[in-house]
Design a protein around this motif. Structure first.
Motif, PDB file in Angstrom:
ATOM      1  N   VAL A  33     -25.676 -29.887  -9.354  1.00 43.21           N
ATOM      2  CA  VAL A  33     -26.713 -30.520 -10.175  1.00 43.21           C
ATOM      3  C   VAL A  33     -28.047 -29.810  -9.960  1.00 43.21           C
ATOM      4  O   VAL A  33     -28.795 -29.564 -10.910  1.00 43.21           O
ATOM      5  N   ALA A  34     -28.341 -29.450  -8.712  1.00 43.05           N
ATOM      6  CA  ALA A  34     -29.601 -28.761  -8.415  1.00 43.05           C
ATOM      7  C   ALA A  34     -29.658 -27.384  -9.066  1.00 43.05           C
ATOM      8  O   ALA A  34     -30.740 -26.914  -9.421  1.00 43.05           O
ATOM      9  N   ARG A  35     -28.504 -26.730  -9.248  1.00 44.20           N
ATOM     10  CA  ARG A  35     -28.464 -25.417  -9.901  1.00 44.20           C
ATOM     11  C   ARG A  35     -28.607 -25.529 -11.408  1.00 44.20           C
ATOM     12  O   ARG A  35     -28.662 -24.524 -12.108  1.00 44.20           O
ATOM     13  N   GLY A  36     -28.615 -26.754 -11.918  1.00 44.41           N
ATOM     14  CA  GLY A  36     -28.851 -26.936 -13.335  1.00 44.41           C
ATOM     15  C   GLY A  36     -27.628 -27.324 -14.150  1.00 44.41           C
ATOM     16  O   GLY A  36     -27.702 -27.385 -15.370  1.00 44.41           O
ATOM     17  N   GLU A  37     -26.507 -27.592 -13.493  1.00 42.47           N
ATOM     18  CA  GLU A  37     -25.331 -28.035 -14.246  1.00 42.47           C
ATOM     19  C   GLU A  37     -25.577 -29.415 -14.828  1.00 42.47           C
ATOM     20  O   GLU A  37     -26.365 -30.198 -14.308  1.00 42.47           O
ATOM     21  N   ASP A  38     -24.874 -29.698 -15.900  1.00 40.70           N
ATOM     22  CA  ASP A  38     -24.964 -30.988 -16.554  1.00 40.70           C
ATOM     23  C   ASP A  38     -24.480 -32.085 -15.604  1.00 40.70           C
ATOM     24  O   ASP A  38     -23.457 -31.947 -14.935  1.00 40.70           O
ATOM     25  N   TRP A  39     -25.203 -33.193 -15.545  1.00 40.30           N
ATOM     26  CA  TRP A  39     -24.871 -34.301 -14.641  1.00 40.30           C
ATOM     27  C   TRP A  39     -23.481 -34.840 -14.932  1.00 40.30           C
ATOM     28  O   TRP A  39     -22.701 -35.101 -14.014  1.00 40.30           O
ATOM     29  N   GLU A  40     -23.169 -35.021 -16.203  1.00 47.39           N
ATOM     30  CA  GLU A  40     -21.870 -35.577 -16.577  1.00 47.39           C
ATOM     31  C   GLU A  40     -20.730 -34.658 -16.140  1.00 47.39           C
ATOM     32  O   GLU A  40     -19.701 -35.110 -15.669  1.00 47.39           O
ATOM     33  N   GLN A  41     -20.928 -33.368 -16.299  1.00 48.68           N
ATOM     34  CA  GLN A  41     -19.890 -32.409 -15.927  1.00 48.68           C
ATOM     35  C   GLN A  41     -19.764 -32.306 -14.403  1.00 48.68           C
ATOM     36  O   GLN A  41     -18.665 -32.230 -13.869  1.00 48.68           O
ATOM     37  N   ALA A  42     -20.902 -32.310 -13.700  1.00 49.18           N
ATOM     38  CA  ALA A  42     -20.880 -32.165 -12.243  1.00 49.18           C
ATOM     39  C   ALA A  42     -20.278 -33.381 -11.562  1.00 49.18           C
ATOM     40  O   ALA A  42     -19.652 -33.269 -10.509  1.00 49.18           O
ATOM     41  N   THR A  43     -20.471 -34.567 -12.152  1.00 53.34           N
ATOM     42  CA  THR A  43     -19.966 -35.787 -11.525  1.00 53.34           C
ATOM     43  C   THR A  43     -18.678 -36.295 -12.170  1.00 53.34           C
ATOM     44  O   THR A  43     -18.277 -37.432 -11.924  1.00 53.34           O
ATOM     45  N   ALA A  44     -18.029 -35.467 -12.958  1.00 56.35           N
ATOM     46  CA  ALA A  44     -16.769 -35.864 -13.588  1.00 56.35           C
ATOM     47  C   ALA A  44     -15.682 -36.055 -12.529  1.00 56.35           C
ATOM     48  O   ALA A  44     -15.711 -35.459 -11.452  1.00 56.35           O
ATOM     49  N   TYR A  45     -14.736 -36.885 -12.846  1.00 57.43           N
ATOM     50  CA  TYR A  45     -13.648 -37.226 -11.926  1.00 57.43           C
ATOM     51  C   TYR A  45     -12.901 -35.977 -11.465  1.00 57.43           C
ATOM     52  O   TYR A  45     -12.624 -35.807 -10.280  1.00 57.43           O
ATOM     53  N   GLU A  46     -12.574 -35.096 -12.399  1.00 61.52           N
ATOM     54  CA  GLU A  46     -11.834 -33.878 -12.062  1.00 61.52           C
ATOM     55  C   GLU A  46     -12.639 -32.977 -11.124  1.00 61.52           C
ATOM     56  O   GLU A  46     -12.089 -32.342 -10.241  1.00 61.52           O
ATOM     57  N   ASN A  47     -13.962 -32.933 -11.324  1.00 61.88           N
ATOM     58  CA  ASN A  47     -14.809 -32.125 -10.455  1.00 61.88           C
ATOM     59  C   ASN A  47     -14.819 -32.700  -9.036  1.00 61.88           C
ATOM     60  O   ASN A  47     -14.790 -31.951  -8.059  1.00 61.88           O
ATOM     61  N   TRP A  48     -14.876 -34.031  -8.910  1.00 60.38           N
ATOM     62  CA  TRP A  48     -14.813 -34.640  -7.577  1.00 60.38           C
ATOM     63  C   TRP A  48     -13.494 -34.303  -6.891  1.00 60.38           C
ATOM     64  O   TRP A  48     -13.475 -33.967  -5.697  1.00 60.38           O
ATOM     65  N   LEU A  49     -12.406 -34.387  -7.628  1.00 62.54           N
ATOM     66  CA  LEU A  49     -11.098 -34.052  -7.039  1.00 62.54           C
ATOM     67  C   LEU A  49     -11.059 -32.592  -6.591  1.00 62.54           C
ATOM     68  O   LEU A  49     -10.548 -32.275  -5.516  1.00 62.54           O
ATOM     69  N   ARG A  50     -11.606 -31.718  -7.412  1.00 61.30           N
ATOM     70  CA  ARG A  50     -11.620 -30.298  -7.073  1.00 61.30           C
ATOM     71  C   ARG A  50     -12.464 -30.039  -5.818  1.00 61.30           C
ATOM     72  O   ARG A  50     -12.065 -29.290  -4.931  1.00 61.30           O
ATOM     73  N   GLU A  51     -13.615 -30.680  -5.732  1.00 63.26           N
ATOM     74  CA  GLU A  51     -14.492 -30.486  -4.574  1.00 63.26           C
ATOM     75  C   GLU A  51     -13.884 -31.081  -3.304  1.00 63.26           C
ATOM     76  O   GLU A  51     -14.022 -30.517  -2.217  1.00 63.26           O
ATOM     77  N   LEU A  52     -13.204 -32.213  -3.422  1.00 66.32           N
ATOM     78  CA  LEU A  52     -12.527 -32.786  -2.257  1.00 66.32           C
ATOM     79  C   LEU A  52     -11.396 -31.873  -1.787  1.00 66.32           C
ATOM     80  O   LEU A  52     -11.169 -31.707  -0.583  1.00 66.32           O
ATOM     81  N   ALA A  53     -10.693 -31.264  -2.720  1.00 63.05           N
ATOM     82  CA  ALA A  53      -9.619 -30.338  -2.350  1.00 63.05           C
ATOM     83  C   ALA A  53     -10.196 -29.101  -1.659  1.00 63.05           C
ATOM     84  O   ALA A  53      -9.620 -28.597  -0.688  1.00 63.05           O
ATOM     85  N   ARG A  54     -11.341 -28.604  -2.143  1.00 62.81           N
ATOM     86  CA  ARG A  54     -11.988 -27.452  -1.505  1.00 62.81           C
ATOM     87  C   ARG A  54     -12.451 -27.775  -0.092  1.00 62.81           C
ATOM     88  O   ARG A  54     -12.509 -26.904   0.761  1.00 62.81           O
ATOM     89  N   ALA A  55     -12.797 -29.034   0.151  1.00 64.10           N
ATOM     90  CA  ALA A  55     -13.257 -29.459   1.473  1.00 64.10           C
ATOM     91  C   ALA A  55     -12.075 -29.763   2.396  1.00 64.10           C
ATOM     92  O   ALA A  55     -12.259 -30.296   3.478  1.00 64.10           O
ATOM     93  N   ASN A  56     -10.852 -29.422   1.961  1.00 61.33           N
ATOM     94  CA  ASN A  56      -9.624 -29.651   2.729  1.00 61.33           C
ATOM     95  C   ASN A  56      -9.394 -31.121   3.039  1.00 61.33           C
ATOM     96  O   ASN A  56      -8.920 -31.466   4.111  1.00 61.33           O
ATOM     97  N   PHE A  57      -9.751 -31.976   2.112  1.00 62.91           N
ATOM     98  CA  PHE A  57      -9.495 -33.397   2.251  1.00 62.91           C
ATOM     99  C   PHE A  57      -8.033 -33.623   1.925  1.00 62.91           C
ATOM    100  O   PHE A  57      -7.606 -33.472   0.795  1.00 62.91           O
ATOM    101  N   SER A  58      -7.222 -33.928   2.932  1.00 59.09           N
ATOM    102  CA  SER A  58      -5.787 -34.088   2.706  1.00 59.09           C
ATOM    103  C   SER A  58      -5.442 -35.565   2.645  1.00 59.09           C
ATOM    104  O   SER A  58      -5.612 -36.305   3.598  1.00 59.09           O
ATOM    105  N   ASP A  59      -4.998 -35.964   1.514  1.00 60.21           N
ATOM    106  CA  ASP A  59      -4.602 -37.341   1.297  1.00 60.21           C
ATOM    107  C   ASP A  59      -3.469 -37.322   0.276  1.00 60.21           C
ATOM    108  O   ASP A  59      -3.511 -36.591  -0.705  1.00 60.21           O
ATOM    109  N   HIS A  60      -2.475 -38.131   0.525  1.00 59.05           N
ATOM    110  CA  HIS A  60      -1.325 -38.166  -0.356  1.00 59.05           C
ATOM    111  C   HIS A  60      -1.727 -38.535  -1.786  1.00 59.05           C
ATOM    112  O   HIS A  60      -1.269 -37.929  -2.746  1.00 59.05           O
ATOM    113  N   MET A  61      -2.618 -39.502  -1.919  1.00 55.34           N
ATOM    114  CA  MET A  61      -3.049 -39.910  -3.245  1.00 55.34           C
ATOM    115  C   MET A  61      -3.852 -38.807  -3.932  1.00 55.34           C
ATOM    116  O   MET A  61      -3.743 -38.620  -5.132  1.00 55.34           O
TER     117      MET A  61
END
Length: 102
Positions: A15-43
């Motif tokens: 968001v600070a780099r200027g991305e659209d708020w809706e796109q940056a906070t989209a559900y798929e983006n959260w999932l992608r960022e959690l996966a990059r952070a090595n968040f391992s969860d079955h769900m």
């Protein structure tokens, strides 16, 4: 908790780099960022597969079996292991094992 904080930080940087708020906070983006952070969860893995359009992995053991036979097996194994350790300690303290020599 650190995984979630890392993902949140990444989204805020987007968001600070200027991305659209809706796109940056989209559900798929959260999932992608959690996966990059090595968040391992079955769900999380199921959700990522669904977002990619892949079929979920079949369950090897059902939850019902895990709650019944699996729990019984775990409790019996745990009890036998600690019972054996207690028996060895008691026999050693009681003097039934004999002298240990090298």
């Amino acid at each position: 908790m650190q995984h979630i904080a890392t993902a949140t930080e990444s989204v805020l940087f987007q968001v600070a780099r200027g991305e659209d708020w809706e796109q940056a906070t989209a559900y798929e983006n959260w999932l992608r960022e959690l996966a990059r952070a090595n968040f391992s969860d079955h769900m999380l893995e199921e959700k990522l597969d669904a977002a990619k359009g892949e079929a979920p992995e079949p369950e090897l053991v059902s939850r019902h079996t895990q709650a019944g036979i699996g729990l019984l097996t775990g409790v019996v194994t745990y009890g036998a292991a600690f019972g054996g350790l207690f028996a060895l300690t008691f026999a050693s303290a009681y003097g039934r094992v004999g002298r240990l020599s090298a």
